[in-house]
Design a protein around this motif. Sequence first.
Motif, PDB file in Angstrom:
ATOM      1  N   LEU A  38       0.817  -1.216   0.000  1.00  0.00           N
ATOM      2  CA  LEU A  38       0.000   0.000   0.000  1.00  0.00           C
ATOM      3  C   LEU A  38       0.853   1.269   0.000  1.00  0.00           C
ATOM      4  N   VAL A  39       1.907   1.298   0.808  1.00  0.00           N
ATOM      5  CA  VAL A  39       2.749   2.493   0.889  1.00  0.00           C
ATOM      6  C   VAL A  39       3.387   2.815  -0.464  1.00  0.00           C
ATOM      7  N   PRO A  40       4.049   1.836  -1.128  1.00  0.00           N
ATOM      8  CA  PRO A  40       4.625   2.180  -2.436  1.00  0.00           C
ATOM      9  C   PRO A  40       3.567   2.547  -3.477  1.00  0.00           C
ATOM     10  N   LEU A  41       2.381   1.935  -3.405  1.00  0.00           N
ATOM     11  CA  LEU A  41       1.330   2.280  -4.373  1.00  0.00           C
ATOM     12  C   LEU A  41       0.846   3.710  -4.169  1.00  0.00           C
ATOM     13  N   THR A  42       0.665   4.120  -2.925  1.00  0.00           N
ATOM     14  CA  THR A  42       0.196   5.489  -2.683  1.00  0.00           C
ATOM     15  C   THR A  42       1.286   6.505  -3.039  1.00  0.00           C
ATOM     16  N   ARG A  43       2.547   6.136  -2.863  1.00  0.00           N
ATOM     17  CA  ARG A  43       3.643   7.023  -3.313  1.00  0.00           C
ATOM     18  C   ARG A  43       3.608   7.169  -4.837  1.00  0.00           C
ATOM     19  N   LEU A  44       3.383   6.058  -5.513  1.00  0.00           N
ATOM     20  CA  LEU A  44       3.280   6.091  -6.972  1.00  0.00           C
ATOM     21  C   LEU A  44       2.121   6.993  -7.389  1.00  0.00           C
ATOM     22  N   GLN A  45       0.972   6.819  -6.763  1.00  0.00           N
ATOM     23  CA  GLN A  45      -0.207   7.622  -7.094  1.00  0.00           C
ATOM     24  C   GLN A  45       0.035   9.112  -6.852  1.00  0.00           C
ATOM     25  N   ALA A  46       0.854   9.449  -5.861  1.00  0.00           N
ATOM     26  CA  ALA A  46       1.113  10.855  -5.525  1.00  0.00           C
ATOM     27  C   ALA A  46       1.749  11.603  -6.691  1.00  0.00           C
ATOM     28  N   GLY A  47       2.430  10.890  -7.579  1.00  0.00           N
ATOM     29  CA  GLY A  47       3.050  11.525  -8.732  1.00  0.00           C
ATOM     30  C   GLY A  47       2.107  11.741  -9.899  1.00  0.00           C
ATOM     31  N   LEU A  48       0.888  11.266  -9.784  1.00  0.00           N
ATOM     32  CA  LEU A  48      -0.099  11.383 -10.857  1.00  0.00           C
ATOM     33  C   LEU A  48      -0.832  12.712 -10.720  1.00  0.00           C
ATOM     34  N   THR A  49      -0.802  13.517 -11.778  1.00  0.00           N
ATOM     35  CA  THR A  49      -1.417  14.848 -11.719  1.00  0.00           C
ATOM     36  C   THR A  49      -2.705  14.941 -12.528  1.00  0.00           C
ATOM     37  N   VAL A  50      -3.189  13.820 -13.028  1.00  0.00           N
ATOM     38  CA  VAL A  50      -4.448  13.805 -13.795  1.00  0.00           C
ATOM     39  C   VAL A  50      -5.351  12.712 -13.251  1.00  0.00           C
ATOM     40  N   GLY A  51      -6.635  12.859 -13.514  1.00  0.00           N
ATOM     41  CA  GLY A  51      -7.593  11.835 -13.126  1.00  0.00           C
ATOM     42  C   GLY A  51      -7.950  11.878 -11.652  1.00  0.00           C
ATOM     43  N   ARG A  52      -8.710  10.874 -11.253  1.00  0.00           N
ATOM     44  CA  ARG A  52      -9.152  10.727  -9.867  1.00  0.00           C
ATOM     45  C   ARG A  52      -8.466   9.500  -9.285  1.00  0.00           C
ATOM     46  N   VAL A  53      -7.542   9.731  -8.369  1.00  0.00           N
ATOM     47  CA  VAL A  53      -6.777   8.653  -7.747  1.00  0.00           C
ATOM     48  C   VAL A  53      -7.691   7.840  -6.828  1.00  0.00           C
ATOM     49  N   VAL A  54      -7.536   6.517  -6.880  1.00  0.00           N
ATOM     50  CA  VAL A  54      -8.298   5.634  -5.992  1.00  0.00           C
ATOM     51  C   VAL A  54      -7.716   5.772  -4.583  1.00  0.00           C
ATOM     52  N   THR A 107      -6.634  -1.121  -9.684  1.00  0.00           N
ATOM     53  CA  THR A 107      -6.935   0.178 -10.279  1.00  0.00           C
ATOM     54  C   THR A 107      -6.325   1.273  -9.413  1.00  0.00           C
ATOM     55  N   LEU A 108      -5.542   2.145 -10.062  1.00  0.00           N
ATOM     56  CA  LEU A 108      -4.870   3.235  -9.347  1.00  0.00           C
ATOM     57  C   LEU A 108      -5.552   4.580  -9.538  1.00  0.00           C
ATOM     58  N   ALA A 109      -6.169   4.776 -10.717  1.00  0.00           N
ATOM     59  CA  ALA A 109      -6.834   6.054 -11.001  1.00  0.00           C
ATOM     60  C   ALA A 109      -7.867   5.856 -12.098  1.00  0.00           C
ATOM     61  N   ARG A 110      -8.842   6.756 -12.117  1.00  0.00           N
ATOM     62  CA  ARG A 110      -9.887   6.754 -13.145  1.00  0.00           C
ATOM     63  C   ARG A 110      -9.879   8.110 -13.850  1.00  0.00           C
ATOM     64  N   PHE A 111     -10.257   8.085 -15.127  1.00  0.00           N
ATOM     65  CA  PHE A 111     -10.261   9.303 -15.924  1.00  0.00           C
ATOM     66  C   PHE A 111     -11.617   9.460 -16.595  1.00  0.00           C
ATOM     67  N   ARG A 119      -9.180   6.317 -25.583  1.00  0.00           N
ATOM     68  CA  ARG A 119      -9.735   7.204 -24.556  1.00  0.00           C
ATOM     69  C   ARG A 119      -9.675   6.469 -23.218  1.00  0.00           C
ATOM     70  N   PRO A 120      -8.494   6.404 -22.616  1.00  0.00           N
ATOM     71  CA  PRO A 120      -8.338   5.608 -21.393  1.00  0.00           C
ATOM     72  C   PRO A 120      -9.224   6.121 -20.261  1.00  0.00           C
ATOM     73  N   ASP A 121      -9.787   5.168 -19.526  1.00  0.00           N
ATOM     74  CA  ASP A 121     -10.596   5.558 -18.377  1.00  0.00           C
ATOM     75  C   ASP A 121     -10.060   4.994 -17.060  1.00  0.00           C
ATOM     76  N   VAL A 122      -9.069   4.084 -17.137  1.00  0.00           N
ATOM     77  CA  VAL A 122      -8.509   3.474 -15.929  1.00  0.00           C
ATOM     78  C   VAL A 122      -7.003   3.288 -16.089  1.00  0.00           C
ATOM     79  N   LEU A 123      -6.261   3.679 -15.050  1.00  0.00           N
ATOM     80  CA  LEU A 123      -4.838   3.373 -14.935  1.00  0.00           C
ATOM     81  C   LEU A 123      -4.714   2.277 -13.899  1.00  0.00           C
TER      82      LEU A 123
END
Length: 186
Positions: free
Chosen positions: A14-30, A126-130, A79-83
């Motif tokens: 969980l910790v490394p996944l949330t660190r990874l998500q923190a670098g995402l500047t688009v979409g809605r992070v899970v 799933t890490l983020a939705r767009f 048209r991606p909707d999920v990372l």
Amino acid sequence: MRAFLALDIPDDLLVPLTRLQAGLTVGRVVPEENLHLTLAFLGEISEVQAQDLAEALSLFHHPAIDLTLSGLDLFGGKRPDVLFIGGHGDGLAHLHEKIAHLVREAHLVREAGITLPRSRFRPHVTLARFGKDMGTRDQARLGEFLQLNGTASYPPASADTVTLYRSHLREDGPIYEALAEAELRG
């Protein structure tokens, strides 16, 4: 109620996944509390069906999975909707099959009426939705994120819980309520 059965993500991942998500500047992070690997999406089920599944889950046996997460990818084509990040581990496909069998067991089908669609199992978190209306600038940012992080890989961690979740859909994202769980043991 809308429900699914999922393998819970070990704390070590969980910790490394949330660190990874923190670098995402688009979409809605899970949110961290919603990260999971779906084993069976059940769709709309009744309270009775959920109770039957909870009872069956209490009798479920399977060894824990050494879960490895690696490789970012997108669902949705042009048209991606999920990372997501891929899920890997010895016994993961077998766990998916056993969960599907648990849901489809004769007594559950007769009493609860739950049927699962036959579909290819592609284990992922799933890490983020767009939204479908992602602009060119956001697409470029997503592309940069994937170039930097696309080969992300995390060492195996023991995933030892399967949970029956109820999904409460909301405009700002779903909230998952745990209804029952099974501890996986070797």
